[in-house]
Design a protein around this motif. Structure first.
Motif, PDB file in Angstrom:
ATOM      1  N   ASN A 425      -2.652  16.325   5.579  1.00 34.06           N
ATOM      2  CA  ASN A 425      -3.623  17.278   6.081  1.00 34.06           C
ATOM      3  C   ASN A 425      -4.657  16.525   6.904  1.00 34.06           C
ATOM      4  OD1 ASN A 425      -2.457  19.513   4.770  1.00 34.06           O
ATOM      5  ND2 ASN A 425      -3.517  18.977   2.860  1.00 34.06           N
ATOM      6  N   PRO A 426      -5.308  17.206   7.859  1.00 34.58           N
ATOM      7  CA  PRO A 426      -6.332  16.519   8.656  1.00 34.58           C
ATOM      8  C   PRO A 426      -7.535  16.140   7.792  1.00 34.58           C
ATOM      9  CG  PRO A 426      -6.324  18.879   9.135  1.00 34.58           C
ATOM     10  CD  PRO A 426      -5.120  18.624   8.289  1.00 34.58           C
ATOM     11  N   GLY A 427      -8.168  15.035   8.133  1.00 38.43           N
ATOM     12  CA  GLY A 427      -9.347  14.599   7.412  1.00 38.43           C
ATOM     13  C   GLY A 427      -9.343  13.112   7.142  1.00 38.43           C
ATOM     14  N   ASN A 428     -10.401  12.657   6.462  1.00 35.20           N
ATOM     15  CA  ASN A 428     -10.546  11.245   6.128  1.00 35.20           C
ATOM     16  C   ASN A 428     -10.016  10.959   4.728  1.00 35.20           C
ATOM     17  OD1 ASN A 428     -11.835  10.667   8.590  1.00 35.20           O
ATOM     18  ND2 ASN A 428     -13.828  11.286   7.754  1.00 35.20           N
ATOM     19  N   VAL A 429      -9.383   9.813   4.566  1.00 36.83           N
ATOM     20  CA  VAL A 429      -8.880   9.375   3.251  1.00 36.83           C
ATOM     21  C   VAL A 429      -9.191   7.892   3.107  1.00 36.83           C
ATOM     22  CG1 VAL A 429      -7.006  11.077   3.159  1.00 36.83           C
ATOM     23  CG2 VAL A 429      -6.578   8.806   4.157  1.00 36.83           C
ATOM     24  N   SER A 430      -9.143   7.414   1.843  1.00 36.46           N
ATOM     25  CA  SER A 430      -9.242   5.967   1.628  1.00 36.46           C
ATOM     26  C   SER A 430      -7.866   5.356   1.839  1.00 36.46           C
ATOM     27  CB  SER A 430      -9.739   5.661   0.220  1.00 36.46           C
ATOM     28  OG  SER A 430      -8.812   6.133  -0.743  1.00 36.46           O
ATOM     29  N   ILE A 431      -7.849   4.082   2.189  1.00 35.94           N
ATOM     30  CA  ILE A 431      -6.578   3.414   2.443  1.00 35.94           C
ATOM     31  C   ILE A 431      -6.586   2.073   1.711  1.00 35.94           C
ATOM     32  CG2 ILE A 431      -7.355   2.306   4.587  1.00 35.94           C
ATOM     33  CD1 ILE A 431      -4.507   3.041   5.700  1.00 35.94           C
ATOM     34  N   GLU A 432      -5.510   1.795   0.949  1.00 35.35           N
ATOM     35  CA  GLU A 432      -5.449   0.603   0.095  1.00 35.35           C
ATOM     36  C   GLU A 432      -4.034   0.037   0.107  1.00 35.35           C
ATOM     37  OE1 GLU A 432      -8.262  -0.369  -1.051  1.00 35.35           O
ATOM     38  OE2 GLU A 432      -9.492   1.447  -1.192  1.00 35.35           O
ATOM     39  N   VAL A 433      -3.884  -1.156  -0.525  1.00 34.25           N
ATOM     40  CA  VAL A 433      -2.562  -1.767  -0.664  1.00 34.25           C
ATOM     41  C   VAL A 433      -2.363  -2.202  -2.122  1.00 34.25           C
ATOM     42  CG1 VAL A 433      -2.393  -2.567   1.714  1.00 34.25           C
ATOM     43  CG2 VAL A 433      -3.416  -4.063  -0.031  1.00 34.25           C
ATOM     44  N   SER A 434      -1.090  -2.381  -2.498  1.00 33.96           N
ATOM     45  CA  SER A 434      -0.744  -2.815  -3.853  1.00 33.96           C
ATOM     46  C   SER A 434       0.452  -3.748  -3.801  1.00 33.96           C
ATOM     47  CB  SER A 434      -0.395  -1.612  -4.740  1.00 33.96           C
ATOM     48  OG  SER A 434       0.156  -2.027  -5.976  1.00 33.96           O
ATOM     49  N   ASN A 436       2.276  -4.320  -6.503  1.00 34.22           N
ATOM     50  CA  ASN A 436       3.294  -3.874  -7.467  1.00 34.22           C
ATOM     51  C   ASN A 436       3.563  -2.373  -7.422  1.00 34.22           C
ATOM     52  OD1 ASN A 436       1.056  -2.761  -8.697  1.00 34.22           O
ATOM     53  ND2 ASN A 436       1.145  -4.036 -10.542  1.00 34.22           N
ATOM     54  N   GLY A 437       2.947  -1.679  -6.441  1.00 34.10           N
ATOM     55  CA  GLY A 437       3.172  -0.251  -6.307  1.00 34.10           C
ATOM     56  C   GLY A 437       2.410   0.584  -7.315  1.00 34.10           C
ATOM     57  N   LEU A 438       1.591  -0.066  -8.165  1.00 33.33           N
ATOM     58  CA  LEU A 438       0.846   0.658  -9.200  1.00 33.33           C
ATOM     59  C   LEU A 438      -0.649   0.361  -9.136  1.00 33.33           C
ATOM     60  CD1 LEU A 438       0.984   2.440 -11.786  1.00 33.33           C
ATOM     61  CD2 LEU A 438       1.162   0.298 -13.086  1.00 33.33           C
ATOM     62  N   ASP A 439      -0.999  -0.912  -9.070  1.00 33.07           N
ATOM     63  CA  ASP A 439      -2.410  -1.325  -9.058  1.00 33.07           C
ATOM     64  C   ASP A 439      -2.841  -1.563  -7.608  1.00 33.07           C
ATOM     65  OD1 ASP A 439      -2.403  -1.403 -11.915  1.00 33.07           O
ATOM     66  OD2 ASP A 439      -1.437  -3.366 -11.814  1.00 33.07           O
ATOM     67  N   PHE A 440      -3.706  -0.676  -7.090  1.00 34.50           N
ATOM     68  CA  PHE A 440      -4.119  -0.762  -5.687  1.00 34.50           C
ATOM     69  C   PHE A 440      -5.498  -1.408  -5.563  1.00 34.50           C
ATOM     70  CE2 PHE A 440      -0.761   2.299  -5.470  1.00 34.50           C
ATOM     71  CZ  PHE A 440      -0.200   2.123  -4.212  1.00 34.50           C
ATOM     72  N   THR A 441      -5.739  -1.986  -4.383  1.00 40.41           N
ATOM     73  CA  THR A 441      -7.074  -2.514  -4.093  1.00 40.41           C
ATOM     74  C   THR A 441      -8.087  -1.369  -4.126  1.00 40.41           C
ATOM     75  OG1 THR A 441      -6.583  -2.226  -1.737  1.00 40.41           O
ATOM     76  CG2 THR A 441      -6.216  -4.416  -2.681  1.00 40.41           C
ATOM     77  N   LYS A 442      -9.353  -1.740  -4.180  1.00 40.80           N
ATOM     78  CA  LYS A 442     -10.425  -0.732  -4.225  1.00 40.80           C
ATOM     79  C   LYS A 442     -11.462  -1.042  -3.139  1.00 40.80           C
ATOM     80  CE  LYS A 442      -9.863   0.027  -9.215  1.00 40.80           C
ATOM     81  NZ  LYS A 442      -8.706  -0.859  -9.384  1.00 40.80           N
ATOM     82  N   THR A 443     -10.966  -1.276  -1.897  1.00 39.45           N
ATOM     83  CA  THR A 443     -11.860  -1.647  -0.800  1.00 39.45           C
ATOM     84  C   THR A 443     -12.635  -0.443  -0.258  1.00 39.45           C
ATOM     85  OG1 THR A 443     -10.022  -1.362   0.740  1.00 39.45           O
ATOM     86  CG2 THR A 443     -10.423  -3.578  -0.114  1.00 39.45           C
ATOM     87  N   GLY A 444     -12.051   0.750  -0.351  1.00 41.23           N
ATOM     88  CA  GLY A 444     -12.730   1.949   0.161  1.00 41.23           C
ATOM     89  C   GLY A 444     -12.677   2.093   1.672  1.00 41.23           C
ATOM     90  N   LEU A 445     -11.770   1.357   2.345  1.00 45.20           N
ATOM     91  CA  LEU A 445     -11.637   1.525   3.799  1.00 45.20           C
ATOM     92  C   LEU A 445     -11.205   2.957   4.112  1.00 45.20           C
ATOM     93  CD1 LEU A 445      -9.862  -1.766   4.953  1.00 45.20           C
ATOM     94  CD2 LEU A 445     -12.277  -1.141   5.201  1.00 45.20           C
ATOM     95  N   ARG A 446     -11.783   3.508   5.226  1.00 45.11           N
ATOM     96  CA  ARG A 446     -11.502   4.905   5.577  1.00 45.11           C
ATOM     97  C   ARG A 446     -10.439   4.987   6.666  1.00 45.11           C
ATOM     98  NH1 ARG A 446     -12.588   7.390   1.562  1.00 45.11           N
ATOM     99  NH2 ARG A 446     -12.952   9.376   2.627  1.00 45.11           N
ATOM    100  N   PHE A 447      -9.651   6.053   6.591  1.00 40.18           N
ATOM    101  CA  PHE A 447      -8.583   6.302   7.557  1.00 40.18           C
ATOM    102  C   PHE A 447      -8.591   7.794   7.856  1.00 40.18           C
ATOM    103  CE2 PHE A 447      -4.231   7.089   8.925  1.00 40.18           C
ATOM    104  CZ  PHE A 447      -3.963   5.993   9.746  1.00 40.18           C
TER     105      PHE A 447
END
Length: 529
Positions: A425-434, A436-447
């Motif tokens: 959907n249109p709008g802003n979201v946070s974007i992260e990486v992991s 192990n596919g389970l534990d993601f970073t918590k940088t809070g970068l916006r996309f």
């Protein structure tokens, strides 16, 4: 010239037939019952080994064939003939009945130090100077019992008698009359029981369990029996009593007994299925710990258990939840460094673990710095470049756009990966990486996901020979996000000024007229003319 008459009395010949007891300590003082003939109730004397000693005065003459003598001290152990006199020690019997002087017995310990009130337990007495004589006795409180077995001069075994519950003193005697005065305590117990901690383990055996109850020590309880298999008890320096559980005959409960008390004291031990670990999901996690791992295997107990990472038991590895007999959740503990650790599980309070060696990888925490471009159309499909550090080369690596995770498209290096933006959907979201596919970073970068994406060229016309410098307007572009645009079939590199104005030099055209201008930097063609 007259007869002067006095009288002389002939008495019966004095004889000694037997002594009870026939032995006593070299310290003296043993009260000896002498049986014989011709004793005079007026009193008399006893003599030991031909020596007359004032201390041997007869304590009492009970009858013509029974008297009491008190043994004097002796300078050494050995044999002495006991004779008696009833004429003030001027003449003695001459039967040579022997009395043995022995070294004073010493009692050091008894094991076990208790027994059931019903009696029957074999109690081991340890000390010194225990005689090999039929008169040897053990005394429990006021009850004396003959020895069952003399192992050596320093060890005998006696059978505990029946008794009321409570504590009594326990002593030994070489002659059944004179007992030691050590004051060692012994307990008679109305109820005797013990327990095993833990009370269950794998059917293959090998679990180390602690024995609780019966005031045990390793020297008192020598073995316990699992079903029909005897296992030797061991005691630690701290007095903890433990036993290695033998293999069971099958899964289920079995009686555990000990016959070291002269009766069977019974508890139960449960043999369970062998605990196995088959797989981990995820199979990696950050060195910071906290990864929630789904463990698949066999023989899990819904009562709970423990996880162990790399052979170390840590309180932080307590099982969060056992979901079924083949599924449980473990929480990874922190690790001091990255690397591999085998994950094993236990369902008997952490005393025995599986041994399958399924590996878990601790990795350094990934760091996400930037993403380019920072937006994409809602239809998805754009290639997004993630830049940072500690990106693992593993199939579990994932990028997350809001709540949607996608696998990486390409790993360029440990500091750069490319993922394809999903539809959204249109709008802003946070974007992260992991990793192990389970534990993601918590940088809070916006996309940003954009519903309509367009740009324009100012000016929008120029000479066919090209060379015009035009400004690109729209798409919230920056030179680092839009790398090129295409005039017809000719690609032109985009440049950005210090003020953030995005420009491009128009290439030569193929002829006079309108031509499509596109960009494929967003995973789709955005077209102007």
């Amino acid at each position: 010239g007259l007869d002067v008459v006095v009288q002389y009395e002939y008495h019966e010949i004095v004889r000694v037939r037997s002594l009870k007891p026939s032995s006593g300590s070299i310290l003296g003082g043993t009260r000896i019952t002498v049986t014989g003939e011709g004793f005079d109730t007026g009193g008399g004397f006893c003599r030991f080994g031909g020596k007359h000693d004032a201390a041997t005065n007869v304590a009492s003459v009970l009858s013509s064939n029974l008297m009491i003598c008190i043994a004097p001290p002796s300078t050494s152990s050995g044999i002495a003939a006991v004779e008696v006199s009833i004429n003030e020690g001027l003449s003695y019997s001459a039967d040579g009945v022997q009395f043995t002087f022995y070294n004073e017995p010493v009692l050091s310990t008894v094991t076990p130090s208790y027994a059931p009130v019903t009696g029957g337990s074999s109690i081991t007495f340890v000390g010194n100077n225990f005689n090999d004589a039929s008169d040897f006795a053990c005394r429990f409180g006021m009850t004396s019992v003959a020895r069952s077995l003399r192992v050596s001069a320093s060890m005998v075994i006696c059978t505990a008698p029946a008794s009321n519950p409570g504590n009594v003193s326990i002593e030994v005697s070489n002659n059944g009359l004179d007992f030691t005065k050590t004051g060692l305590r012994f307990s008679f117990k109305e109820s005797m029981a013990f327990s095993l901690v833990p009370s269950r383990g794998p059917v293959v055996g090998g679990s180390l369990v602690t024995i609780v109850g019966l005031e045990m020590s390793g020297s008192e309880v020598r073995s316990i029996i699992f079903g029909s298999t005897r296992a030797v008890v061991e005691a630690t320096e701290e007095g903890v009593v433990r036993v290695v559980v033998p293999a069971g005959s099958g899964i289920g409960r079995t009686d555990v007994t000990t016959d070291d008390f002269g009766l069977d004291v019974v508890v139960q031990y449960e043999y369970h299925e062998i605990v196995r670990v088959r797989s981990l999901k995820p199979s990696s996690g950050s060195i910071l710990g906290g990864t929630r791992i789904t463990v698949t295997g066999e023989g899990f107990d819904t009562g709970g258990g423990f996880c162990r990472f790399g052979g170390k038991h840590d309180a932080a590895t307590n099982v969060a939840s056992v979901l079924s007999s083949n599924l449980m959740i473990c929480i990874a503990p922190p690790s001091t460094s990255s690397g591999i650790a085998a994950v094993e599980v236990s369902i008997n309070e952490g005393l025995s673990y599986s041994a399958d060696g399924v590996q878990f990888t601790f990795y350094n925490e990934p760091v996400l710095s930037t993403v380019t471009p920072s937006y994409a159309p809602v239809t998805g499909g754009s290639s997004i470049t993630f830049v940072g550090n500690n990106f693992n080369d593993a199939s579990d690596f994932a990028c997350r756009f809001g709540m949607t995770s996608v696998a990486r498209s390409l790993r360029v290096s440990a500091s750069m990966v490319i993922c394809t933006a999903p539809a959204s959907n249109p709008g802003n979201v946070s974007i992260e990486v992991s990793n192990n596919g389970l534990d993601f970073t918590k940088t809070g970068l916006r996309f940003s996901f954009k519903e309509s994406m367009a740009f324009s060229l100012v000016p929008s016309r120029g000479p066919v020979v090209g060379g015009s410098l035009v400004t690109i307007v729209g798409l919230e572009m920056s030179g680092s996000e839009v790398r090129s645009i295409i005039f017809g079939s000719t690609r032109a590199v985009v440049e950005a000024t210090e003020e953030g104005v995005v420009r491009v030099v128009v290439p030569a055209g193929s002829g006079i007229g309108r031509t499509d201008v596109t960009t494929d930097d967003f995973g789709l063609d955005v077209v102007v003319q």
